[in-house]
Design a protein around this motif. Structure first.
Motif, mmCIF file in Angstrom:
data_model
loop_
_atom_site.group_PDB
_atom_site.id
_atom_site.type_symbol
_atom_site.label_atom_id
_atom_site.label_comp_id
_atom_site.label_asym_id
_atom_site.label_seq_id
_atom_site.Cartn_x
_atom_site.Cartn_y
_atom_site.Cartn_z
ATOM 1 N N VAL A 107 0.838 -1.199 0.000
ATOM 2 C CA VAL A 107 0.000 0.000 0.000
ATOM 3 C C VAL A 107 0.877 1.255 0.000
ATOM 4 C CG1 VAL A 107 -1.758 1.283 1.284
ATOM 5 C CG2 VAL A 107 -1.875 -1.199 1.160
ATOM 6 N N SER A 145 -8.721 -5.785 -4.336
ATOM 7 C CA SER A 145 -9.974 -6.536 -4.332
ATOM 8 C C SER A 145 -11.025 -5.702 -3.646
ATOM 9 C CB SER A 145 -9.807 -7.838 -3.571
ATOM 10 O OG SER A 145 -9.925 -7.612 -2.194
ATOM 11 N N TRP A 146 -12.263 -5.962 -3.992
ATOM 12 C CA TRP A 146 -13.335 -5.211 -3.380
ATOM 13 C C TRP A 146 -14.471 -6.146 -3.014
ATOM 14 C CZ3 TRP A 146 -12.261 -0.753 -1.537
ATOM 15 C CH2 TRP A 146 -13.280 0.007 -0.992
ATOM 16 N N ARG A 172 -11.156 11.645 -3.543
ATOM 17 C CA ARG A 172 -10.224 10.603 -3.110
ATOM 18 C C ARG A 172 -9.050 10.445 -4.077
ATOM 19 N NH1 ARG A 172 -11.477 6.853 0.742
ATOM 20 N NH2 ARG A 172 -13.351 7.376 1.842
ATOM 21 N N GLN A 195 -5.501 9.060 -3.398
ATOM 22 C CA GLN A 195 -5.501 8.486 -2.047
ATOM 23 C C GLN A 195 -6.166 7.117 -2.085
ATOM 24 O OE1 GLN A 195 -7.653 11.191 0.440
ATOM 25 N NE2 GLN A 195 -6.660 12.970 -0.433
ATOM 26 N N TRP A 223 -8.935 4.513 -2.010
ATOM 27 C CA TRP A 223 -8.435 3.569 -2.983
ATOM 28 C C TRP A 223 -8.592 4.094 -4.396
ATOM 29 C CZ3 TRP A 223 -5.273 0.061 -1.408
ATOM 30 C CH2 TRP A 223 -5.372 -0.413 -0.079
#
Lengths: 503, 306
Positions: free
Chosen positions: A386, A400-401, A420, A423, A425
């Motif tokens: 990350v 993955s979600w 976002r 940032q 995701w």
């Protein structure tokens, strides 16, 4: 000689005795052993990670929960009234609900819970964030105020992270609450042997239907072969997270295996860097990869190609199209975009999702075949991964979600809202003012048909813009013993429920 | 003896200080931090900043280390970032299991290894010696996770004699301990064999035999006692090696030890937990060395003089 005989006899007796202890484990049909893959540090409902949600479902009660169709329905709420302007939710609570410590689940307790999460720095806060104020109207009536109409509130409050805590226990235990939680779900927390297991027992004061098992023990068994052996030896009753290979072996050993939906695997593309900032290149990447071949050969069949940014388990999720495998079209698109030699950086996790590293390698192979020179960077360490992705120096990376609320709002907010960009995701920096507008409209639209139309439009537009290399939704496998009579598996979350769900 | 212990204790403290410093700095050099991991998927930058302040990660590393030492001096190793429980408690819940596992494995390996080593030395060049050497070679190259899986298949799945995994019964420890054995037995047997061979060639052994002492008393009382010193040292090293090497076995057998917790803590960047576990390992390593020295002193008084 006599002495030697004596030694032998006592040795035999000892062996017999110990065998007796080992064998004397009367596996009552009422006591269920569930195998999880890893331990989590705390049972605080505001935490996420691993299989924690499964334990949370069983211990924590919620205002709303999911029925078999994964619709958020009233659970602790006896009746609800939503005001004309859709911004005040008046909830009347069940009269007989009690926490495991005997204190009532009343309006004050609800207010305490919502205030607690909003004051906390944790991942649960986003679920409660639309709530601007909580008012206690009567001991059994509470009003939740939102700034804008927010129809997904029911779904948010049904998430495992929205579990209610006993105010008395939180006040008494402080930081220790997470390791000896008190809530109001069908099973109450009994004990936690660090590194080994968590014990829960049926809560007789539960307001809903009586839980089917007297005790559930959640045991941590990280090794997949060991989980398999335990199921074969009938030493456990439910085991999660098997791959297709193990599923076959278990079936061959006459163990019952059920399919369970997994997460959506995708590769996010970078809008900030060339060449993926060009629509034609993003589409070419989608055409270049043979998803079906990867599912068949690398996943051994345990997946289905994904055809939208919102999976079908989620409100409004429906296919938007499919980028079929067409390397010629991919090459033509690249030529049209003027991309003759490009270097791509592909980041993939290793051992986080089933065969993820191999899938990354396979994708790189397909991309090279259409002339995209792809470097593969595999990382086994999630925190490091990350951190690295956050630096923005990638062409595509895997993610993955899963849907824990059954509502699309959270997914599209986190992955596509421009606030976002850059940032988590939305590291791919997807920015589109029209999509922003649609996302905000979707969140605040109450009428179902209008909401469906908005999310339909969002899905179609995003699919055409190819912000991801669309991959697949995984299929997981869980093994069950004959003792399991009551089990519910929803389309969304990856974990089963061992009690009856509200209708 | 007193002076010996004081010096050793001083050295122990220095070692611990050094270990804690290295761990402290290396953890913070790793990419990713606990705030990002803890904040999860929906974290806004503000949430992450708040968390960093909460854990004191916003301060300069020198200040952080100073604060850590100050607390550690009073026996407080801090709170686990993820479970919010005191690190000491978390380590204390798991360390005894790891020690039990490694201790049992080393004790059994010691007994079997010495027996095999002596037999091989006495039968030097004969078939017994060759067999033992071949077995030892296979033992050294058998990875414990592989041995573990084979043992489970044979004794738990097929024969049903032992539990597959967990720590529910008194027999649970047998298979995990057994899977740690082969390399340790091999190392101890080979070392015992070679030191025994050296000792058996010494003059005093010949003298003892010439004086009419029985063969077995010469072997077990005179020769083995002298051969044991390097072996005891090796046992200490093996114990230390096993403490670090049990992670794979703990994973296969779902054994609630500290190895698995260490790996989990590293991957979630739970700094205080990692520091606590590494420190505990350092203490055990140092204590093991101390015990080895004392035992060797008992076996051979000449060692004490040095």
């Amino acid at each position: 000689m006599a002495r030697r005989e004596w030694t032998w006899t006592s040795a035999l007796a000892l062996a017999g005795f110990t065998a007796l202890i080992a064998g004397a484990q009367p596996a009552s049909a009422q006591n269920i052993k569930v195998l999880l893959t890893s331990e989590f540090p705390t049972l605080d409902p505001s935490e996420t990670g691993g299989e924690l949600p499964m334990v949370l479902y069983h211990i924590y009660c919620r205002l709303y929960s999911f029925n078999d169709k994964m619709e958020a329905v009233s659970d602790l709420v006896a009746s609800e009234t939503v005001s004309e302007d859709q911004k005040t939710w008046t909830l009347k609570l069940r009269p007989n609900a009690k926490f495991h410590d005997g204190t009532p689940v009343d309006a004050e307790a609800i207010k305490f819970n919502i205030d607690r999460v909003l004051a906390q720095k944790g991942s649960a806060r986003i679920l409660f964030q639309p709530i601007t104020d909580v008012k206690v109207l009567a001991p059994d009536t509470v009003a939740l105020m939102t700034k804008e109409p927010y129809p997904a509130l029911r779904n948010n409050l049904a998430s495992p992270n929205a579990g209610l805590v006993s105010p008395k226990a939180v006040t008494a235990l402080g930081d220790r609450f997470g390791v000896q939680p008190v809530s109001c779900g069908p099973y109450s927390f009994a004990s936690w042997t660090r590194g080994t297991s968590i014990q829960t027992s049926r809560f007789d004061g539960f307001y809903g239907p009586k839980a089917p098992y007297a005790q559930i023990s959640f045991q941590f068994v990280p090794d997949v072969s060991t989980r398999m052996f335990l199921m074969q030896r009938k030493e456990a009753d439910v085991a999660l997270r098997f791959g297709p290979q193990e599923a076959k072996e278990l079936q061959a050993a006459k163990v019952k295996v059920n399919e369970i939906n997994g997460r959506t695997i995708l590769y996010q593309l970078n809008y900030k860097l060339a060449p993926t900032n060009d629509l034609r290149v993003r589409q070419a990447i989608n055409y270049a990869v043979d998803k079906e071949a990867i599912i068949k050969n690398v996943l051994l069949g345990s997946g289905t190609p994904s055809k939208s940014v919102i999976a079908s388990d989620t409100f409004g999720g429906r296919p938007s199209g499919y980028y079929e495998y067409n390397p010629e079209k991919a090459k033509a698109l690249l030529k049209e975009a003027g991309v003759t030699s490009a270097k791509l950086k592909l980041y993939a996790t290793q051992n986080r999702y089933y065969n993820d590293g191999l899938v990354g390698q396979a994708i790189a192979g397909y991309l090279r075949a259409v002339g995209l020179d792809t470097e593969v960077i595999l990382m086994g360490d999630w925190a490091g991964y990350v951190d690295r992705i956050g630096k923005g120096d990638f062409s595509l990376y895997t993610l993955s979600w899963g849907s824990s609320t059954g509502d699309p709002d959270r997914i599209v907010q986190a992955l596509f809202h421009s606030s976002r960009a850059g940032q988590t995701w939305n590291f791919g920096s997807f920015i589109d003012k029209n999509i922003d507008k649609l996302i905000e409209e979707g969140a605040a639209t109450v009428e179902t048909s209008k909401r469906l139309a908005i999310y339909g439009e969002i899905q179609d537009k995003l699919f055409a813009d190819a912000p991801w290399l669309f991959m697949y939704r995984t299929t997981g496998y869980m093994a069950l013993s004959d003792k399991i009579t009551t089990i519910h598996t929803l389309e969304g979350p990856e974990f089963p429920y061992l009690f009856d769900l509200p209708k | 003896m007193q002076r010996f212990l004081v010096i050793r204790f001083g050295r122990l403290l220095l070692t611990l200080l050094f270990v804690s410093l290295i761990t402290f700095v290396m953890l913070r050099l790793m990419p990713g931090d606990p705030a990002t991991v803890l904040a999860g998927e929906d974290a806004t930058p503000e949430v992450i900043r708040d968390l960093r302040i909460k854990f004191g990660l916003d301060k300069p590393i020198v200040v952080q280390y100073g604060l850590y030492l100050e607390k550690a001096a009073t026996g407080d190793l801090g709170q686990s970032i993820r479970s919010r429980s005191p690190v000491i408690e978390e380590v204390a819940a798991r360390l005894p299991n790891t020690l039990r596992l490694a201790g049992l494995a080393v004790a059994v390996a010691f007994a079997i290894g010495i027996l095999l080593g002596v037999v091989a030395a006495v039968r030097e060049g004969k078939w017994q010696d060759v067999t033992i050497l071949v077995i030892a070679m296979i033992g050294t190259s058998a990875p414990s996770f592989w041995v573990g899986l084979l043992l489970v298949l044979a004794f738990a799945v097929q024969l049903g004699l032992f539990p597959v995994a967990g720590n529910d019964s008194a027999l649970s420890i047998v298979l995990p301990a057994a899977s740690l054995l082969p390399p340790s037995i091999a190392v101890i047997a080979r070392l015992t064999r070679s030191t025994m061979l050296d000792v058996l060639g010494e003059d005093y052994v010949r003298t003892a035999l010439a004086k009419g002492a029985s063969r077995s008393s010469v072997l077990w009382r005179h020769a083995l006692r002298n051969a044991l010193i390097p072996v005891v040292t090796m046992v200490g090293l093996e114990f230390a090696r096993l403490l670090g090497g049990v992670i794979a076995v703990e994973t296969i057998f779902a054994w609630p030890g500290v190895g698995k917790a260490l790996v989990d803590s590293i991957s979630t960047r739970d700094y205080p937990m990692v520091q606590g576990i590494v420190l505990a390992f350092a203490v055990i390593f140092a204590l093991t060395n101390l015990v080895v020295d004392i035992v060797n002193g008992v076996i051979d008084p000449r060692v004490r003089a040095h």
